[in-house]
Design a protein around this motif. Structure first.
Motif, PDB file in Angstrom:
ATOM      1  N   ALA A 169      44.100  27.009  41.309  1.00 11.01           N
ATOM      2  CA  ALA A 169      45.009  26.293  42.208  1.00 11.01           C
ATOM      3  C   ALA A 169      44.821  26.729  43.654  1.00 11.01           C
ATOM      4  O   ALA A 169      45.058  25.946  44.579  1.00 11.01           O
ATOM      5  N   ALA A 170      44.404  27.991  43.849  1.00 12.10           N
ATOM      6  CA  ALA A 170      44.173  28.524  45.196  1.00 12.10           C
ATOM      7  C   ALA A 170      42.765  28.228  45.710  1.00 12.10           C
ATOM      8  O   ALA A 170      42.396  28.682  46.791  1.00 12.10           O
ATOM      9  N   HIS A 171      41.974  27.476  44.914  1.00 15.48           N
ATOM     10  CA  HIS A 171      40.600  27.098  45.290  1.00 15.48           C
ATOM     11  C   HIS A 171      39.703  28.327  45.479  1.00 15.48           C
ATOM     12  O   HIS A 171      38.980  28.438  46.454  1.00 15.48           O
ATOM     13  N   GLU A 172      39.771  29.206  44.478  1.00 15.34           N
ATOM     14  CA  GLU A 172      38.956  30.420  44.461  1.00 15.34           C
ATOM     15  C   GLU A 172      38.087  30.422  43.202  1.00 15.34           C
ATOM     16  O   GLU A 172      38.426  31.059  42.199  1.00 15.34           O
ATOM     17  N   PRO A 173      36.972  29.695  43.218  1.00 18.54           N
ATOM     18  CA  PRO A 173      36.198  29.502  41.984  1.00 18.54           C
ATOM     19  C   PRO A 173      35.628  30.776  41.383  1.00 18.54           C
ATOM     20  O   PRO A 173      35.632  30.947  40.158  1.00 18.54           O
ATOM     21  N   THR A 174      35.114  31.678  42.217  1.00 21.41           N
ATOM     22  CA  THR A 174      34.523  32.907  41.674  1.00 21.41           C
ATOM     23  C   THR A 174      35.581  33.766  41.005  1.00 21.41           C
ATOM     24  O   THR A 174      35.369  34.290  39.898  1.00 21.41           O
ATOM     25  N   ALA A 175      36.732  33.911  41.658  1.00 21.08           N
ATOM     26  CA  ALA A 175      37.822  34.702  41.075  1.00 21.08           C
ATOM     27  C   ALA A 175      38.315  34.074  39.784  1.00 21.08           C
ATOM     28  O   ALA A 175      38.617  34.776  38.807  1.00 21.08           O
ATOM     29  N   ALA A 176      38.393  32.739  39.735  1.00 24.48           N
ATOM     30  CA  ALA A 176      38.836  32.050  38.518  1.00 24.48           C
ATOM     31  C   ALA A 176      37.859  32.310  37.375  1.00 24.48           C
ATOM     32  O   ALA A 176      38.265  32.656  36.249  1.00 24.48           O
ATOM     33  N   ARG A 177      36.571  32.161  37.643  1.00 23.93           N
ATOM     34  CA  ARG A 177      35.580  32.364  36.588  1.00 23.93           C
ATOM     35  C   ARG A 177      35.619  33.788  36.050  1.00 23.93           C
ATOM     36  O   ARG A 177      35.590  34.003  34.832  1.00 23.93           O
ATOM     37  N   ARG A 178      35.687  34.766  36.945  1.00 21.81           N
ATOM     38  CA  ARG A 178      35.732  36.161  36.497  1.00 21.81           C
ATOM     39  C   ARG A 178      36.988  36.467  35.696  1.00 21.81           C
ATOM     40  O   ARG A 178      36.945  37.210  34.706  1.00 21.81           O
TER      41      ARG A 178
END
Length: 336
Positions: A187-196
């Motif tokens: 939701a915060a548009h943080e793809p790397t953090a989401a994937r990890r």
């Protein structure tokens, strides 16, 4: 600072929660001995609330029933004689019911009511000392703020849940905390953090002992299908529509039969993912499989379908697909 702000004030609220007067709780004979059999009966009614939530979700009636049962648990607390163990269990029951009222309000997009339930649930959970219900309340708070478009608050609330000792003791709680953290990163548009975060959630789930005892609210919903549901939400928000569609199909394949509410939400999100990839016909066919009851009575599903219709009309204006969708939704309104 954000986390301290969210946590602050609970101790003060605890006294108010303990002494507030329930509006509709059944009277308890003064001096009656309250025992674990009374707690067991409350647990059975809590299981009924959980079942209603998974079948319908977000309904005002579920919220009101859960709140009334929280008051009933507090009435037993005040009027009866009980051991300290029983009293702690009654506070835990009250917190559990109030957290279900909170969740029903979140699911129904009644956020002002949800925050009121949250404050009382947090206070009751503190008095109960029950780590599992504390986790549930703070984790729900993170979800609430995510739906409200407040990712910083969502992360702070979810961090409180993840910092509890139960998250360190039980990898399944750690997994749920990380999976919801991943959805917030989406939701915060943080793809790397989401994937990890999803990778860590999966690793924790793999380490969890499936035979361990866990509360009914946890065992009733958290599994790989729920993780896929959270991944679907995250990747939709990130605009990674093929990955979102992959998780949608895997979620639908893994959902248990009683998860009617989750199936309607996942199907609606799948339609969004398909439409965003340019397949209006397949997306419309998917959206039309959402049951009319969910489409008209569940606030989140109804809102997402309205957004789907607007996106469909913008994507394929004047097409036969739009006409088919308009006729279908008109039939929904007639049945509602």
């Amino acid at each position: 600072m954000k986390r301290r702000t969210l946590v602050g004030g609970i101790a003060a609220a605890a006294a108010a929660a303990a002494h507030s007067t329930p509006a509709a709780a059944a009277p308890v004979p003064s001096g009656r001995r309250i025992g674990m059999s009374d707690v067991t009966r409350l647990h059975e009614r809590f299981a009924d609330i959980i079942a209603s939530d998974h079948a319908h979700g977000g309904q005002l009636g579920i919220e009101q029933r859960a709140a009334a049962l929280a008051d009933e648990a507090l009435t037993l607390q005040r009027a009866g004689q009980a051991t300290q163990r029983v009293r702690a269990s009654l506070y835990s029951c009250a917190a559990s019911f109030r957290s279900s009222a909170m969740w029903a309000a979140i699911d129904g997009r009644r956020y002002v009511d949800a925050q009121a339930h949250m404050r009382e649930a947090q206070a009751l959970a503190e008095m109960s000392g029950d780590q599992a219900i504390k986790f549930r309340i703070w984790s729900h708070a993170g979800t609430m703020y995510r739906h409200m478009g407040r990712p910083a608050d969502a992360l702070a609330a979810n961090d409180v849940a993840r910092s509890l000792s139960i998250s360190r003791r039980d990898p399944m709680f750690a997994s749920l905390g990380m999976a919801r953290q991943a959805a917030i990163h989406g939701a915060a548009h943080e793809p790397t953090a989401a994937r990890r975060a999803f990778e860590r959630a999966h690793e924790s789930m793999e380490r969890a002992d499936k035979a361990d005892y866990r509360p009914v609210w946890m065992t009733a919903f958290y599994d790989q299908a729920e993780m896929d549901s959270l991944a679907l939400s995250a990747y939709l928000a990130l605009g990674n529509y093929p990955t979102a569609e992959f998780h949608a199909h895997r979620c639908l394949a893994g959902l248990r039969p009683h998860m009617a509410r989750s199936r309607a939400i996942t199907t609606t999100r799948l339609a969004h993912a398909q439409l965003a990839q340019g397949d209006a016909e397949a997306a419309t066919a998917t959206a039309m499989t959402v049951p009319a009851s969910a489409a008209t009575q569940h606030a989140r599903v109804s809102g997402m379908l309205q957004e789907f219709g607007a996106a469909l009309r913008a994507t394929a204006p004047g097409s036969s697909t739009v006409q088919t969708w308009n006729e279908h939704t008109a039939a929904w309104r007639t049945r509602a």
